[in-house]
Design a protein around this motif. Structure first.
Motif, short mmCIF file in Angstrom:
data_model
loop_
_atom_site.label_atom_id
_atom_site.label_comp_id
_atom_site.label_asym_id
_atom_site.label_seq_id
_atom_site.Cartn_x
_atom_site.Cartn_y
_atom_site.Cartn_z
N VAL A 1 -41.81 -58.49 -60.59
CA VAL A 1 -42.11 -59.31 -59.42
C VAL A 1 -40.92 -60.25 -59.25
CG1 VAL A 1 -43.64 -61.00 -58.37
CG2 VAL A 1 -44.60 -59.16 -59.75
N ARG A 2 -40.12 -59.97 -58.25
CA ARG A 2 -38.85 -60.67 -58.09
C ARG A 2 -39.05 -62.09 -57.56
NH1 ARG A 2 -35.24 -61.68 -54.04
NH2 ARG A 2 -33.00 -61.55 -54.54
N GLY A 3 -38.42 -63.05 -58.23
CA GLY A 3 -38.47 -64.43 -57.79
C GLY A 3 -37.07 -64.96 -57.53
N GLN A 4 -36.89 -65.64 -56.41
CA GLN A 4 -35.60 -66.24 -56.08
C GLN A 4 -35.75 -67.75 -55.97
OE1 GLN A 4 -33.06 -64.20 -53.32
NE2 GLN A 4 -32.25 -66.08 -52.44
N LEU A 5 -34.74 -68.48 -56.49
CA LEU A 5 -34.74 -69.93 -56.49
C LEU A 5 -33.40 -70.44 -55.95
CD1 LEU A 5 -36.06 -70.55 -60.14
CD2 LEU A 5 -37.41 -70.58 -58.04
N VAL A 6 -33.44 -71.64 -55.42
CA VAL A 6 -32.23 -72.34 -55.02
C VAL A 6 -32.21 -73.68 -55.75
CG1 VAL A 6 -30.88 -73.29 -53.10
CG2 VAL A 6 -32.32 -71.26 -52.72
N SER B 1 -34.01 -55.95 -57.61
CA SER B 1 -32.71 -56.54 -57.29
C SER B 1 -32.54 -57.90 -57.94
CB SER B 1 -32.54 -56.69 -55.78
OG SER B 1 -31.34 -57.39 -55.49
N LEU B 2 -31.38 -58.10 -58.58
CA LEU B 2 -31.04 -59.38 -59.18
C LEU B 2 -30.02 -60.14 -58.34
CD1 LEU B 2 -30.87 -58.38 -62.95
CD2 LEU B 2 -32.50 -59.96 -61.91
N GLU B 3 -29.69 -59.61 -57.17
CA GLU B 3 -28.74 -60.27 -56.29
C GLU B 3 -29.45 -61.26 -55.38
OE1 GLU B 3 -25.38 -60.08 -56.19
OE2 GLU B 3 -25.64 -58.94 -58.05
N PRO B 4 -28.99 -62.51 -55.31
CA PRO B 4 -29.60 -63.48 -54.39
C PRO B 4 -29.47 -63.00 -52.94
CG PRO B 4 -28.19 -64.58 -56.00
CD PRO B 4 -27.92 -63.12 -56.14
N ASP B 5 -30.53 -63.18 -52.18
CA ASP B 5 -30.55 -62.83 -50.77
C ASP B 5 -30.27 -64.10 -49.96
OD1 ASP B 5 -31.52 -62.52 -48.09
OD2 ASP B 5 -32.61 -60.74 -48.71
N ALA C 1 -32.71 -67.34 -49.34
CA ALA C 1 -32.32 -68.66 -49.81
C ALA C 1 -32.42 -69.69 -48.68
CB ALA C 1 -30.88 -68.62 -50.34
N ALA C 2 -31.96 -69.32 -47.50
CA ALA C 2 -32.04 -70.25 -46.37
C ALA C 2 -33.49 -70.55 -46.01
CB ALA C 2 -31.31 -69.66 -45.17
N ASP C 3 -34.35 -69.53 -46.10
CA ASP C 3 -35.76 -69.73 -45.77
C ASP C 3 -36.45 -70.61 -46.82
OD1 ASP C 3 -37.86 -69.13 -43.88
OD2 ASP C 3 -38.80 -67.95 -45.47
N ILE C 4 -36.06 -70.47 -48.08
CA ILE C 4 -36.60 -71.33 -49.13
C ILE C 4 -36.26 -72.79 -48.85
CG2 ILE C 4 -36.34 -71.97 -51.57
CD1 ILE C 4 -36.07 -68.95 -52.16
#
Length: 316
Positions: free
Chosen positions: A186-191, A234-238, A242-245
């Protein structure tokens, strides 16, 4: 090989915590991991204690509350342990919508209108700086006679050939290593941004999408999140994500909109329909599984480690 030998596969928060418990109970523990702790999913986690998307309910409460008690104790030495007790609000959440653990959390209550627009809960909870905490767990393991070895584990049988008891804390790696097709990412992205003065945490989960909104003040910056994309490797930041976060977080705290971005992080949570915490006999040895914690590994780590250690000790 000695009778008290144990190999723990995996150096994330689940693996290191399990290794610490076993070593402090007198076992000769070796941690095997392809990557050091700083390279694991645990190292990029937000670090807030909260039972999030984890089953089974009837066991999670006990694991989480035992972990909560440990974190509250460790917060007295936050500089070393990385654990702090921080006030915050879980928005769009009610007490009657939570599991039995909620009744045992000290101070958990309905948020006031000043604290949260709409329904929400206020709590003072552990917020853990994961790089510091993982380093502290490693030091605690070494102080108890354990070792950490960076080595690829091609098969659990390799570990069982060198120790009578193996504890499998391989997280997402269990998909191929066990093998267990129920384990999925479950992919998680952070800024991470420079903190403009936010001192409390905030969380809100959208129950009908992959989005969540949270702000977590950590020593290295303010963590903004996040996403929960099932089966995304995917481990690449989107950049769009990021902008939506940042946009969503700025709706909660407008000062975040202009904060300088320090870093983008992506982690793959090791999800499963339910945590697998069980023992089996394999290749003439005992194998204890402790994986499938999804995004709540930090929340249940100590409770699960104690149970895994009990299974390992009983087995030998």
């Amino acid at each position: 090989m000695r009778d008290d030998d144990v190999v723990v596969v995996g150096s994330g928060v689940i693996g290191l915590t399990t290794a610490v418990v076993l070593a402090e109970r007198g076992r000769r523990v070796r941690v095997w991991a392809e990557e050091p702790a700083r390279g694991t999913t645990s190292a990029v986690a937000g670090g807030l204690w909260w039972p999030y998307r984890i089953e089974p309910d009837e066991l999670v409460s006990g694991w989480a509350l035992r972990s909560l008690a440990a974190y509250r104790e460790w917060a007295a030495d936050s500089g070393r342990t990385g654990v702090r007790m921080v006030d915050g609000v879980q928005a769009q959440t009610r007490l009657d919508g939570l599991g039995p653990w909620a009744a045992e959390v000290p101070g958990l209550r309905a948020a006031t209108p000043e604290e949260c627009a709409g329904p929400g809960l206020w709590a003072r909870l552990p917020l853990i700086d994961m790089p510091t905490h993982l380093a502290w767990l490693r030091e605690r393991l070494l102080a108890s006679g354990g070792t950490v070895q960076e080595r690829a584990v091609g098969a659990l049988g390799d570990a069982l050939a060198e120790a009578p008891v193996v504890v499998n804390c391989s997280g997402l790696g269990a998909r191929a290593l066990v093998p267990d097709g129920e384990v999925r990412p479950v992919r998680g992205q952070l800024v991470i941004v420079e903190n403009p003065g936010v001192r409390t945490w905030y969380g809100r989960v959208d129950p009908v999408s992959h989005e969540a909104t949270y702000l977590l003040p950590q020593p290295g910056g303010l963590i903004l999140g996040g996403t929960s994309r099932d089966d995304d490797w995917s481990l690449e930041p989107d950049p769009d994500e990021a902008a939506d976060i940042v946009r969503r977080c700025a709706l909660v705290r407008p000062e975040v909109a202009g904060a300088r971005v320090i870093e983008h992080r992506v982690g793959l949570r090791p999800a499963r329909s339910a945590v697998r915490l069980a023992r089996e006999v394999r290749d003439g040895g005992v194998l204890v599984h402790n994986y499938g914690h999804g995004g709540a590994g930090v929340t249940v780590a100590w409770g699960c480690a104690q149970e895994a250690a009990r299974l390992a000790t009983a087995a030998s």
